[in-house]
Design a protein around this motif. Structure first.
Motif, PDB file in Angstrom:
ATOM      1  N   PRO A 162       0.777  -1.378   0.032  1.00  0.00           N
ATOM      2  CA  PRO A 162       0.189   0.180   0.193  1.00  0.00           C
ATOM      3  C   PRO A 162       0.700   1.425  -0.021  1.00  0.00           C
ATOM      4  O   PRO A 162       0.324   2.227  -0.411  1.00  0.00           O
ATOM      5  N   PHE A 163       2.227   1.272   0.649  1.00  0.00           N
ATOM      6  CA  PHE A 163       2.783   2.485   0.574  1.00  0.00           C
ATOM      7  C   PHE A 163       4.067   2.745  -0.158  1.00  0.00           C
ATOM      8  O   PHE A 163       4.867   3.702  -0.011  1.00  0.00           O
ATOM      9  N   GLY A 164       4.212   1.582  -0.989  1.00  0.00           N
ATOM     10  CA  GLY A 164       5.475   1.594  -1.650  1.00  0.00           C
ATOM     11  C   GLY A 164       6.775   1.474  -1.099  1.00  0.00           C
ATOM     12  O   GLY A 164       7.868   1.796  -1.608  1.00  0.00           O
ATOM     13  N   LEU A 165       6.551   0.661   0.215  1.00  0.00           N
ATOM     14  CA  LEU A 165       7.745   0.505   1.127  1.00  0.00           C
ATOM     15  C   LEU A 165       8.372  -0.952   0.603  1.00  0.00           C
ATOM     16  O   LEU A 165       9.560  -1.083   1.004  1.00  0.00           O
ATOM     17  N   PHE A 166       7.631  -1.807  -0.144  1.00  0.00           N
ATOM     18  CA  PHE A 166       8.064  -3.064  -0.408  1.00  0.00           C
ATOM     19  C   PHE A 166       7.608  -3.412  -1.741  1.00  0.00           C
ATOM     20  O   PHE A 166       6.637  -2.986  -2.178  1.00  0.00           O
ATOM     21  N   ASN A 167       8.531  -3.984  -2.720  1.00  0.00           N
ATOM     22  CA  ASN A 167       8.272  -4.710  -3.811  1.00  0.00           C
ATOM     23  C   ASN A 167       7.723  -6.202  -3.707  1.00  0.00           C
ATOM     24  O   ASN A 167       8.613  -7.029  -3.244  1.00  0.00           O
ATOM     25  N   CYS A 168       6.751  -6.390  -4.363  1.00  0.00           N
ATOM     26  CA  CYS A 168       6.208  -7.786  -4.121  1.00  0.00           C
ATOM     27  C   CYS A 168       5.911  -8.330  -5.438  1.00  0.00           C
ATOM     28  O   CYS A 168       5.000  -7.325  -6.228  1.00  0.00           O
ATOM     29  N   TRP A 169       6.406  -9.277  -6.046  1.00  0.00           N
ATOM     30  CA  TRP A 169       6.232  -9.748  -7.491  1.00  0.00           C
ATOM     31  C   TRP A 169       6.147 -11.130  -7.548  1.00  0.00           C
ATOM     32  O   TRP A 169       6.647 -12.027  -6.495  1.00  0.00           O
ATOM     33  N   SER A 170       6.023 -11.773  -8.678  1.00  0.00           N
ATOM     34  CA  SER A 170       5.689 -12.979  -8.962  1.00  0.00           C
ATOM     35  C   SER A 170       6.123 -13.100 -10.313  1.00  0.00           C
ATOM     36  O   SER A 170       5.935 -12.322 -11.385  1.00  0.00           O
ATOM     37  N   TYR A 171       6.588 -14.590 -10.826  1.00  0.00           N
ATOM     38  CA  TYR A 171       6.999 -14.831 -12.164  1.00  0.00           C
ATOM     39  C   TYR A 171       6.088 -16.124 -12.482  1.00  0.00           C
ATOM     40  O   TYR A 171       6.722 -17.249 -12.885  1.00  0.00           O
TER      41      TYR A 171
END
Length: 311
Positions: A162-171
């Motif tokens: 929500p606040f841009g503090l973490f990058n969360c991703w998947s492939y």
């Protein structure tokens, strides 16, 4: 050199642990999360406040550092659960014509996912999906490609909500294909379905009520024109009695060529197949070494176009 080696190792790991499937659900084994640049500065601020509070024995500063640390940990959990249990499935293979952009129809399903960015792995262009609540139909834009059949590259789903503090991703990898058909091009001087400047590959009228057509499996041997077989042994010709459906039977032939001549012939064949389908005719496709029987309908047209793409 080291970066390329690490990328190859990571791609091999993904191919081994996460093979392509028609539908993918993002679980903890498929989701990766790391602090963003803003998140690293935020963590540094928490550390500085803690050191100041302990050094000056200021309880107010210590309380502020603990509150910010709690916010950082809470943001990490929210970022993870934003992608957790997101389901991604393919609806159908992508289809397009040469030198035209394609779109892969997908179905996204999540209880509550926000600010999702979706694209192909290794490409900067990403599409934004603001909110996913329930099932959502989505068209993934694909780059322009030349004629052929391509496997869909691995996708990349990412979010900083929500606040841009973490990058969360998947492939995730979907077992979908991208069919690129030849561009439809009308032959010069051919304006209707009955004209064929080469006069090859179609049903041809004979004397009386008989017609000529290329031989296909199931035709009676006694109808083969053996005299014509001597001049063209690779394509036997048979007689066929005229009936109500014969007049509307057409054959589209692709000559045995290569290079620019083949591409031009495929473009003409693609145009003619679409015209015949639009006119409601029954048509077949003659390729070098392969014949598609007479038929009609969207599925028959799709099969013919796929054969042109692979020719």
């Amino acid at each position: 050199m080291l970066k390329r080696l690490l990328q190859q190792k990571f791609q091999a790991y993904l191919a081994r642990s996460q093979p392509a499937q028609p539908s993918v659900c993002l679980t903890q084994k498929r989701i990766y999360i790391l602090p963003s640049r803003l998140g690293l500065w935020f963590a540094l601020l928490v550390l500085i406040l803690y050191l100041l509070g302990t050094n000056y024995q200021n309880n107010l500063i210590l309380l502020s550092s603990f509150m910010l640390l709690s916010l950082l940990l809470l943001t990490m959990l929210l970022a993870f659960y934003n992608l957790y249990r997101l389901e991604l499935s393919m609806v159908a293979d992508a289809e397009t014509f040469a030198d035209q952009p394609a779109a892969l129809p997908l179905r996204l399903n999540s209880a509550n996912c926000q600010m999702l960015q979706l694209g192909l792995q290794g490409q900067r262009l990403q599409q934004l999906v603001p909110v996913i609540s329930g099932q959502l139909a989505f068209a993934l834009q694909l780059p322009q490609l030349s004629r052929g059949c391509y496997e869909l590259p691995r996708l990349k789903l990412s979010s900083q909500f929500p606040f841009g503090l973490f990058n969360c991703w998947s492939y995730p990898a979907l077992s979908a294909q991208l069919w690129v058909y030849p561009a439809a091009l009308a032959p010069t001087g051919q304006q209707n379905l009955d004209e064929d400047p080469d006069n090859q590959g179609q049903t041809q009228p004979l004397e009386g009520s008989e017609w000529l057509k290329p031989y296909q499996a199931g035709d009676q041997p006694r109808r083969i024109l053996w005299k014509k077989l001597a001049t063209n042994p690779q394509q036997p010709i048979v007689r066929q009695q005229q009936d109500g459906n014969t007049v509307n039977e057409q054959w589209v032939k692709v000559p045995n060529a290569s290079g620019a001549a083949l591409e031009l012939a495929l473009q003409h064949a693609c145009y003619r197949l679409q015209q015949l389908e639009g006119a409601g005719s029954r048509y077949g496709l003659l390729l070098p070494g392969k014949t598609l029987a007479l038929g009609q309908g969207a599925q028959h047209l799709q099969r013919c176009l796929q054969e042109l793409a692979l020719c």
